[in-house]
Write a protein that holds these residues in place. Structure first.
Motif, short mmCIF file in Angstrom:
data_model
loop_
_atom_site.label_atom_id
_atom_site.label_comp_id
_atom_site.label_asym_id
_atom_site.label_seq_id
_atom_site.Cartn_x
_atom_site.Cartn_y
_atom_site.Cartn_z
N LEU A 38 0.82 -1.21 0.00
CA LEU A 38 0.00 0.00 0.00
C LEU A 38 0.85 1.26 0.00
N ALA A 39 2.07 1.17 0.50
CA ALA A 39 2.95 2.34 0.57
C ALA A 39 3.64 2.64 -0.75
N ASP A 40 3.56 1.73 -1.70
CA ASP A 40 4.23 1.93 -2.99
C ASP A 40 3.39 2.84 -3.88
N THR A 41 3.67 4.12 -3.85
CA THR A 41 2.87 5.10 -4.59
C THR A 41 3.17 5.12 -6.09
N GLU A 42 4.16 4.31 -6.53
CA GLU A 42 4.43 4.24 -7.96
C GLU A 42 3.34 3.47 -8.70
N GLU A 43 2.59 2.66 -7.97
CA GLU A 43 1.47 1.92 -8.55
C GLU A 43 0.16 2.61 -8.16
N SER A 44 -0.86 2.46 -9.02
CA SER A 44 -2.17 3.01 -8.69
C SER A 44 -2.76 2.26 -7.51
N LEU A 45 -3.72 2.88 -6.83
CA LEU A 45 -4.35 2.25 -5.67
C LEU A 45 -5.04 0.95 -6.10
N GLY A 46 -5.68 0.98 -7.27
CA GLY A 46 -6.35 -0.22 -7.76
C GLY A 46 -5.40 -1.39 -7.93
N MET A 47 -4.22 -1.13 -8.51
CA MET A 47 -3.23 -2.19 -8.70
C MET A 47 -2.69 -2.67 -7.36
N ARG A 48 -2.49 -1.76 -6.43
CA ARG A 48 -1.98 -2.16 -5.12
C ARG A 48 -2.97 -3.09 -4.42
N LEU A 49 -4.24 -2.78 -4.55
CA LEU A 49 -5.27 -3.64 -3.95
C LEU A 49 -5.33 -5.00 -4.64
N LEU A 50 -5.14 -5.02 -5.96
CA LEU A 50 -5.13 -6.29 -6.69
C LEU A 50 -3.96 -7.16 -6.26
N TYR A 51 -2.80 -6.54 -6.04
CA TYR A 51 -1.64 -7.29 -5.60
C TYR A 51 -1.90 -7.98 -4.26
N LEU A 52 -2.78 -7.37 -3.46
CA LEU A 52 -3.06 -7.91 -2.13
C LEU A 52 -4.15 -8.98 -2.12
N TYR A 53 -4.83 -9.17 -3.26
CA TYR A 53 -5.98 -10.08 -3.31
C TYR A 53 -5.60 -11.48 -2.85
N TYR A 54 -4.59 -12.06 -3.47
CA TYR A 54 -4.23 -13.44 -3.14
C TYR A 54 -3.66 -13.59 -1.73
N PRO A 55 -2.71 -12.74 -1.30
CA PRO A 55 -2.21 -12.89 0.08
C PRO A 55 -3.30 -12.78 1.14
N VAL A 56 -4.25 -11.85 0.94
CA VAL A 56 -5.32 -11.67 1.92
C VAL A 56 -6.24 -12.89 1.94
N PHE A 57 -6.65 -13.35 0.75
CA PHE A 57 -7.53 -14.53 0.69
C PHE A 57 -6.82 -15.76 1.24
N ASP A 58 -5.53 -15.90 0.95
CA ASP A 58 -4.79 -17.04 1.48
C ASP A 58 -4.77 -17.04 3.00
N THR A 59 -4.69 -15.86 3.60
CA THR A 59 -4.69 -15.76 5.05
C THR A 59 -6.02 -16.24 5.63
N PHE A 60 -7.12 -15.82 5.02
CA PHE A 60 -8.43 -16.25 5.49
C PHE A 60 -8.64 -17.75 5.27
N LEU A 61 -8.15 -18.27 4.14
CA LEU A 61 -8.28 -19.70 3.89
C LEU A 61 -7.47 -20.50 4.90
N ALA A 62 -6.28 -20.00 5.24
CA ALA A 62 -5.47 -20.66 6.27
C ALA A 62 -6.23 -20.67 7.61
N TYR A 63 -6.93 -19.57 7.90
CA TYR A 63 -7.72 -19.48 9.15
C TYR A 63 -8.76 -20.60 9.22
N PHE A 64 -9.55 -20.75 8.15
CA PHE A 64 -10.60 -21.76 8.16
C PHE A 64 -10.02 -23.17 8.20
N CYS A 65 -8.96 -23.41 7.42
CA CYS A 65 -8.36 -24.75 7.40
C CYS A 65 -7.75 -25.11 8.75
N LEU A 66 -7.12 -24.14 9.41
CA LEU A 66 -6.59 -24.39 10.74
C LEU A 66 -7.69 -24.79 11.71
#
Length: 278
Positions: free
Chosen positions: A154-182
């Motif tokens: 999110l701190a990388d201002t060289e990318e648009s906010l939309g792209m920064r949020l897209l980059y976070l899609y998989y890491p965030v979802f993976d964290t929630f999936l790890a939560y349920f599987c645990l």
């Protein structure tokens, strides 16, 4: 997907990456092709599991969503692989294929949330201690994700906010999936190391690998140092192989027995909701 296939994948990818046996431009195309096959094979085993349940069964819906999610991911990786082989280069993220892969992740979250909801309704499972452990691990993973991935991205201002949020899609979802599987794996272990827990233990491993790989990719890509021969690349294939192996184990477990005894409790494959943890 039998376990031996995972071993073969590690050996093959180890040789490819150690000796650089193929041009760099085809590394991701090859890996995406392998992932596509693995996803489709896992989908086959999951639909075999789905067939074990009656229509309208809440547990059947969860397995069905899991199967649809893996199928969607398989389609996405077929798309990626075809494009990459045709173009002779890796496709940039985000790609049209990512819509299928992202849709698959959503199916997983809904599926595992429903599994978790059904388990909480089952009074024979003691969730107190296992829930505390799962929540503690989840908080630790979340903190690591925030510090090393979410905040720097999110701190990388060289990318648009939309792209920064897209980059976070998989890491965030993976964290929630790890939560349920645990939660699911530890709930089953509360019954005493039952075979029912094995597929979920494998899924925990799979989604932890996803979390590490996707997070590493997001970080290296945002700083512009990612390349196909980075050692994180085989992580995706290994994670999908674990998911497919978990589907294989679940399918095999259900096809081998109609009634299984866990501790002093009989779980019958025709008893409706109780088969949900099986």
């Amino acid at each position: 997907m039998p376990f031996i296939i995972i071993v073969l994948y590690i050996l093959v990818m180890g040789a490819i990456f150690l000796f650089r046996l193929m041009p760099e431009v085809y590394v991701e195309a090859f890996n995406d092709g392998v992932i596509a096959v693995v996803c489709l094979m896992g989908t086959y085993h999951l639909f075999r599991v789905v067939k074990r349940f009656q229509c309208g069964d809440a547990v059947r819906i969860s397995w069905l969503l899991f199967a649809v999610g893996l199928l969607a991911e398989g389609v996405g990786h077929v798309w990626y692989s075809v494009q990459e082989f045709a173009a002779g280069e890796a496709m940039a993220f985000p790609n049209t294929a990512d819509f299928f892969i992202m849709a698959g992740a959503i199916c997983y979250v809904v599926s595992f949330w429903n599994f978790r909801r059904l388990i909480k309704q089952n009074e024979m499972l003691e969730l107190g201690k296992s829930a505390w452990i799962a929540n503690s691990v989840f908080v630790a993973l979340l903190i690591l994700n925030i510090v090393f991935i979410i905040q720097p991205t999110l701190a990388d201002t060289e990318e648009s906010l939309g792209m920064r949020l897209l980059y976070l899609y998989y890491p965030v979802f993976d964290t929630f999936l790890a939560y349920f599987c645990l939660h699911l794996a530890l709930s089953f272990f509360s019954l005493g190391q039952s075979p029912v827990a094995k597929p979920w233990t494998i899924l925990v491993i799979a989604f932890l690998i996803f979390l590490v790989t996707d997070s590493a990719y997001a970080y290296f890509d945002i700083i512009g140092t990612y390349h196909p021969y980075m050692l994180i690349n085989p992580g995706w294939g290994l994670a999908y192989l674990c998911v497919s192996h978990a589907a294989y184990v679940q399918s095999k477990l259900m096809s081998e027995v109609q009634t299984i005894r866990i501790g002093d409790i009989d779980w019958d494959a025709d008893d409706g909701d109780e088969v949900g943890v099986f």
